[in-house]
Design a protein around this motif. Structure first.
Motif, PDB file in Angstrom:
ATOM      1  N   ARG A  10       0.955  -1.274  -0.177  1.00 42.33           N
ATOM      2  CA  ARG A  10      -0.036  -0.149  -0.204  1.00 42.33           C
ATOM      3  C   ARG A  10       0.767   1.349  -0.167  1.00 42.33           C
ATOM      4  O   ARG A  10       0.461   2.432  -0.668  1.00 42.33           O
ATOM      5  CB  ARG A  10      -0.873   0.022   1.150  1.00 42.33           C
ATOM      6  CG  ARG A  10      -2.109  -1.178   1.445  1.00 42.33           C
ATOM      7  CD  ARG A  10      -2.720  -1.258   2.472  1.00 42.33           C
ATOM      8  NE  ARG A  10      -2.041  -1.763   3.338  1.00 42.33           N
ATOM      9  CZ  ARG A  10      -2.387  -2.436   4.144  1.00 42.33           C
ATOM     10  NH1 ARG A  10      -3.788  -2.426   4.447  1.00 42.33           N
ATOM     11  NH2 ARG A  10      -1.660  -3.053   5.185  1.00 42.33           N
ATOM     12  N   GLU A  11       2.040   1.010   0.460  1.00 40.17           N
ATOM     13  CA  GLU A  11       2.966   2.423   0.632  1.00 40.17           C
ATOM     14  C   GLU A  11       3.345   2.932  -1.030  1.00 40.17           C
ATOM     15  O   GLU A  11       3.581   4.041  -1.023  1.00 40.17           O
ATOM     16  CB  GLU A  11       4.263   1.944   1.134  1.00 40.17           C
ATOM     17  CG  GLU A  11       3.821   1.943   2.882  1.00 40.17           C
ATOM     18  CD  GLU A  11       5.213   1.688   3.630  1.00 40.17           C
ATOM     19  OE1 GLU A  11       6.204   1.695   2.820  1.00 40.17           O
ATOM     20  OE2 GLU A  11       5.148   1.633   4.778  1.00 40.17           O
ATOM     21  N   GLU A  12       3.346   1.749  -1.933  1.00 41.96           N
ATOM     22  CA  GLU A  12       3.750   2.387  -3.255  1.00 41.96           C
ATOM     23  C   GLU A  12       2.617   2.990  -3.915  1.00 41.96           C
ATOM     24  O   GLU A  12       2.806   3.518  -5.191  1.00 41.96           O
ATOM     25  CB  GLU A  12       4.076   1.018  -4.028  1.00 41.96           C
ATOM     26  CG  GLU A  12       5.475   0.187  -3.124  1.00 41.96           C
ATOM     27  CD  GLU A  12       6.593   1.134  -3.157  1.00 41.96           C
ATOM     28  OE1 GLU A  12       6.850   1.984  -3.911  1.00 41.96           O
ATOM     29  OE2 GLU A  12       7.314   1.109  -1.922  1.00 41.96           O
ATOM     30  N   ILE A  13       1.370   2.959  -3.477  1.00 44.10           N
ATOM     31  CA  ILE A  13       0.247   3.556  -4.276  1.00 44.10           C
ATOM     32  C   ILE A  13       0.470   5.038  -3.745  1.00 44.10           C
ATOM     33  O   ILE A  13       0.402   5.507  -2.902  1.00 44.10           O
ATOM     34  CB  ILE A  13      -1.096   2.931  -3.799  1.00 44.10           C
ATOM     35  CG1 ILE A  13      -0.875   1.387  -3.936  1.00 44.10           C
ATOM     36  CG2 ILE A  13      -2.179   3.513  -4.463  1.00 44.10           C
ATOM     37  CD1 ILE A  13      -2.369   0.895  -3.388  1.00 44.10           C
ATOM     38  N   PRO A  14       0.206   6.156  -5.054  1.00 35.95           N
ATOM     39  CA  PRO A  14      -0.023   7.279  -4.830  1.00 35.95           C
ATOM     40  C   PRO A  14      -1.221   7.682  -4.287  1.00 35.95           C
ATOM     41  O   PRO A  14      -2.540   6.988  -4.866  1.00 35.95           O
ATOM     42  CB  PRO A  14       0.483   7.935  -6.168  1.00 35.95           C
ATOM     43  CG  PRO A  14       0.173   6.828  -7.198  1.00 35.95           C
ATOM     44  CD  PRO A  14       0.372   5.538  -6.459  1.00 35.95           C
ATOM     45  N   PHE A  15      -1.595   8.725  -3.668  1.00 32.14           N
ATOM     46  CA  PHE A  15      -2.812   9.146  -3.276  1.00 32.14           C
ATOM     47  C   PHE A  15      -3.733   9.595  -4.198  1.00 32.14           C
ATOM     48  O   PHE A  15      -3.376   9.959  -5.426  1.00 32.14           O
ATOM     49  CB  PHE A  15      -2.866  10.089  -2.126  1.00 32.14           C
ATOM     50  CG  PHE A  15      -2.251   9.956  -0.734  1.00 32.14           C
ATOM     51  CD1 PHE A  15      -3.230   9.305   0.114  1.00 32.14           C
ATOM     52  CD2 PHE A  15      -1.093  10.055  -0.412  1.00 32.14           C
ATOM     53  CE1 PHE A  15      -2.790   8.706   1.377  1.00 32.14           C
ATOM     54  CE2 PHE A  15      -0.486   9.926   0.998  1.00 32.14           C
ATOM     55  CZ  PHE A  15      -1.891   9.176   1.889  1.00 32.14           C
ATOM     56  N   LYS A  51      -6.028   4.620  -3.248  1.00 32.31           N
ATOM     57  CA  LYS A  51      -5.449   5.140  -1.840  1.00 32.31           C
ATOM     58  C   LYS A  51      -6.003   6.466  -1.564  1.00 32.31           C
ATOM     59  O   LYS A  51      -5.601   7.547  -2.152  1.00 32.31           O
ATOM     60  CB  LYS A  51      -4.174   5.045  -1.774  1.00 32.31           C
ATOM     61  CG  LYS A  51      -3.551   5.243  -0.254  1.00 32.31           C
ATOM     62  CD  LYS A  51      -2.311   4.901  -0.264  1.00 32.31           C
ATOM     63  CE  LYS A  51      -1.298   5.868   0.186  1.00 32.31           C
ATOM     64  NZ  LYS A  51       0.252   5.351   0.400  1.00 32.31           N
ATOM     65  N   HIS A  52      -6.872   6.540  -0.331  1.00 31.17           N
ATOM     66  CA  HIS A  52      -7.432   7.670   0.019  1.00 31.17           C
ATOM     67  C   HIS A  52      -6.849   8.340   1.154  1.00 31.17           C
ATOM     68  O   HIS A  52      -6.453   7.698   2.156  1.00 31.17           O
ATOM     69  CB  HIS A  52      -9.007   7.800   0.354  1.00 31.17           C
ATOM     70  CG  HIS A  52      -9.801   7.038  -0.731  1.00 31.17           C
ATOM     71  ND1 HIS A  52     -10.231   7.699  -1.896  1.00 31.17           N
ATOM     72  CD2 HIS A  52     -10.383   5.716  -0.988  1.00 31.17           C
ATOM     73  CE1 HIS A  52     -11.105   6.980  -2.651  1.00 31.17           C
ATOM     74  NE2 HIS A  52     -11.012   5.805  -2.190  1.00 31.17           N
ATOM     75  N   ARG A  53      -6.856   9.699   1.297  1.00 37.15           N
ATOM     76  CA  ARG A  53      -6.318  10.356   2.559  1.00 37.15           C
ATOM     77  C   ARG A  53      -7.257  10.068   3.747  1.00 37.15           C
ATOM     78  O   ARG A  53      -8.564  10.136   3.275  1.00 37.15           O
ATOM     79  CB  ARG A  53      -5.932  11.789   2.187  1.00 37.15           C
ATOM     80  CG  ARG A  53      -5.022  12.028   1.176  1.00 37.15           C
ATOM     81  CD  ARG A  53      -4.660  13.530   0.885  1.00 37.15           C
ATOM     82  NE  ARG A  53      -3.640  13.715  -0.267  1.00 37.15           N
ATOM     83  CZ  ARG A  53      -2.265  13.309  -0.293  1.00 37.15           C
ATOM     84  NH1 ARG A  53      -1.921  13.154   0.890  1.00 37.15           N
ATOM     85  NH2 ARG A  53      -1.759  13.563  -1.349  1.00 37.15           N
ATOM     86  N   ALA A  59      -0.708   7.250   6.664  1.00 35.90           N
ATOM     87  CA  ALA A  59      -0.608   6.470   5.307  1.00 35.90           C
ATOM     88  C   ALA A  59      -1.837   6.328   4.772  1.00 35.90           C
ATOM     89  O   ALA A  59      -1.659   5.787   3.573  1.00 35.90           O
ATOM     90  CB  ALA A  59      -0.273   4.998   5.945  1.00 35.90           C
ATOM     91  N   GLY A  60      -3.203   6.832   5.008  1.00 37.90           N
ATOM     92  CA  GLY A  60      -4.306   6.599   4.113  1.00 37.90           C
ATOM     93  C   GLY A  60      -4.891   4.965   4.118  1.00 37.90           C
ATOM     94  O   GLY A  60      -4.616   4.455   5.270  1.00 37.90           O
ATOM     95  N   VAL A  72     -15.043   9.511  -8.983  1.00 37.52           N
ATOM     96  CA  VAL A  72     -14.248  10.669  -9.837  1.00 37.52           C
ATOM     97  C   VAL A  72     -13.498  11.125  -8.770  1.00 37.52           C
ATOM     98  O   VAL A  72     -13.928  11.790  -7.967  1.00 37.52           O
ATOM     99  CB  VAL A  72     -15.695  11.505 -10.275  1.00 37.52           C
ATOM    100  CG1 VAL A  72     -14.888  12.500 -11.225  1.00 37.52           C
ATOM    101  CG2 VAL A  72     -16.756  10.557 -11.256  1.00 37.52           C
ATOM    102  N   LEU A  73     -12.268  11.263  -9.389  1.00 34.60           N
ATOM    103  CA  LEU A  73     -11.377  12.073  -8.551  1.00 34.60           C
ATOM    104  C   LEU A  73     -10.723  13.328  -9.287  1.00 34.60           C
ATOM    105  O   LEU A  73     -10.676  13.409 -10.315  1.00 34.60           O
ATOM    106  CB  LEU A  73     -10.129  11.136  -8.607  1.00 34.60           C
ATOM    107  CG  LEU A  73     -10.309   9.576  -7.781  1.00 34.60           C
ATOM    108  CD1 LEU A  73      -9.233   8.673  -8.115  1.00 34.60           C
ATOM    109  CD2 LEU A  73     -10.679   9.798  -6.487  1.00 34.60           C
TER     110      LEU A  73
END
Length: 129
Positions: A10-15, A51-53, A59-60, A72-73
């Motif tokens: 999960r750390e590798e996923i950008p928000f 990955k959501h804040r 870490a989200g 929709v982001l």
């Protein structure tokens, strides 16, 4: 207190960036987080991980979505806008930097803290010249 996180996929996923689940963590078919536990299992190649804040977890958190439920982001700001914002922040930081001509305050020889403008140490009450 030092906040640390674990080392996992999960750390590798950008928000706030949708990514195919199979490319992040292979495994058995799973479900969309919006469809619920009674929905059919879907192959990981058909699900998106986002990955959501979170206000209390630095870490989200990650949720899996099927294509119809993919949120929709917001699109990131253009590069030029980000550069202008960064430039404005640097300029503001430079303005807040104290000048070299500032007179240093007296330090308490016992507590090693700066004394107030009255010349009295706030920790021990000693008169500092």
């Amino acid at each position: 207190m030092k906040i640390t996180s674990t080392s996992d996929w999960r750390e590798e996923i950008p928000f706030e960036t949708p990514m195919i689940v199979a490319s992040l963590v292979p495994g058995e078919p799973t479900r969309c987080s919006v469809c619920g536990g009674d929905s059919e299992l879907r192959p990981r190649t058909e699900l998106w991980a986002v990955k959501h804040r979170h206000p209390n977890q630095h870490a989200g958190y990650v949720r899996f979505y099927c294509q119809p439920h993919l949120p929709v982001l917001e699109q990131p700001a253009p590069v030029e806008t980000r550069r202008a914002v960064a430039r404005a922040e640097r300029t503001a930081a430079i303005r807040r930097t104290p000048s070299l001509d500032e007179k240093p305050r007296a330090m308490c020889p016992d507590c090693f803290v700066e004394s107030s403008a009255t010349g009295v140490c706030g920790m021990c009450g000693r008169q500092v010249a």
